[in-house]
Design an enzyme around this catalytic site. Structure first.
Site, short mmCIF file in Angstrom:
data_model
loop_
_atom_site.label_atom_id
_atom_site.label_comp_id
_atom_site.label_asym_id
_atom_site.label_seq_id
_atom_site.Cartn_x
_atom_site.Cartn_y
_atom_site.Cartn_z
CB SER A 6 -9.74 9.49 -2.95
OG SER A 6 -8.61 9.86 -2.21
CG HIS B 253 -5.49 7.56 -5.30
ND1 HIS B 253 -5.88 6.71 -4.29
CD2 HIS B 253 -6.15 8.73 -5.10
CE1 HIS B 253 -6.74 7.33 -3.51
NE2 HIS B 253 -6.93 8.56 -3.99
CD GLU C 249 -5.10 3.06 -5.08
OE1 GLU C 249 -5.22 4.21 -4.62
OE2 GLU C 249 -5.97 2.48 -5.76
#
Length: 344
Positions: free
Chosen positions: A189, A317, A287
């Site tokens: 991320s 995610h 996602e």
């Protein structure tokens, strides 16, 4: 801690590939269902008042049940401006060396390969505890020691400080017997954003070109428009559209209030990527950051850098964090191990 500038080695033959992993297990569907009804509503609520003093640090403290895989060794490392943690799983190569009284690396062994890990959490939350289990699994699959960095975060610190902390982590590994060219930088991320930013800065500053990068569901573009224009903005099980639009304003606010002496950090997709190392990028097909993963792979390809984009059908995610529970997550972790071993 200073590190001498190093001469860059020739880049490997360049290519880009996209691999699609089909199939959605019952456990994966259950995880998506759970995230959509727990994490997503919380993020939605946060997005309406992001400047309130939300207890973001509590998330890491509450993650203590996420223990490393059995047999993992762990020790604290104090970097100049933040804590870090060195882990090596059972069967993985131990740290390559210790530091002698004169500050130079002594002893050690194996091939010197190590992983520098930068956790996700939108630059706002999570840390060493939330990612300890995932990091230990990465150590186990790669057979390498992993240094996880608890970098400084928003809203008190701009992204530049996180990049600096990542570079300090890389310098620590170099000083402890892991040449930059044997270090793989990885993150999920927001940590994927930092993965590319730190690798780019390592080359620019002459620390050395890392062996490779591994980005899991990476954020690579702070401009939200591409993500909001994509159909996945209505499909993502984790991030509501409103939260995606809010993050850039928090980044700008942190740079304005706490960024004295710090230049803004460019999005990885906007960097000169021509000297970057080979990359493995993993993303779920529905996602929010799928767009960023795809764009980063394309930009690396255009820059002549070897990049492998893996698209996992309907995975949430940062689904790799569910390894041990969700079978697709375990297979994705195994792919990370394959990629790192092939770099050796």
């Amino acid at each position: 801690m200073s590190v001498a500038r190093t001469e860059l080695l020739p880049l490997p033959t360049h290519h880009a590939t996209t691999r699609e992993f089909a199939g959605v297990s019952t456990r994966s569907r259950a995880l998506s269902f759970s995230m959509r009804r727990t994490v997503r509503p919380f993020i939605e609520a946060w997005s309406y008042a992001p400047t309130l003093p939300w207890p973001a640090s509590a998330i890491d403290h509450l993650a203590f049940p996420l223990v490393p895989v059995p047999g993992t060794h762990r020790r604290r490392v104090d970097l100049p401006m933040c804590p870090a943690e060195l882990l090596w799983a059972q069967g993985a190569a131990p740290p390559a060396a210790q530091v002698g009284m004169d500050g130079t690396a002594v002893g050690g062994g194996m091939d010197g390969t190590a992983v520098l890990y930068l956790h996700g959490g939108a630059f706002l939350c999570c840390g060493l505890t939330t990612h300890r289990h995932l990091v230990s699994r990465i150590s186990a699959t790669t057979g390498a020691a992993v240094l996880a960095v608890g970098y400084r975060m928003l809203p008190r610190h701009p992204i530049r400080r996180a990049v600096e902390d990542g570079l300090d982590g890389l310098r620590w590994l170099v000083a402890h017997g892991h040449p930059a060219e044997r270090v793989v930088i990885a993150g999920d991320s927001a940590g994927g954003f930092l993965t590319f930013a730190v690798a780019h800065e390592a080359v620019r500053l002459g620390i050395g070109r890392p062996a490779g990068t591994v980005a899991l569901s990476p954020l690579t573009d702070l401009d939200p428009r591409g993500k909001l224009d994509h159909p996945n903005s209505h499909r993502c099980a984790v991030f509501p559209r409103r939260a995606v639009a809010v993050l850039p304003t928090l980044v700008e606010r942190a740079e304005r209030l706490g960024g004295e002496g710090a230049e803004p950090v460019a999005s990885p997709v906007d960097l000169d990527l021509s000297e970057m190392p080979p990359a493995l990028i993993q993303t779920g097909s529905e996602e929010m950051t799928y767009v960023d993963a795809e764009l980063m792979a394309r930009r690396l390809q255009l820059a002549g850098v070897s990049a492998e984009l893996q698209v996992w059908e309907k995975q949430v995610h940062a689904f790799q964090a569910a390894a041990g529970v969700v079978p697709e997550s375990g297979r994705a972790i195994a792919e990370i191990g394959r990629f790192v071993r092939e770099l050796r």
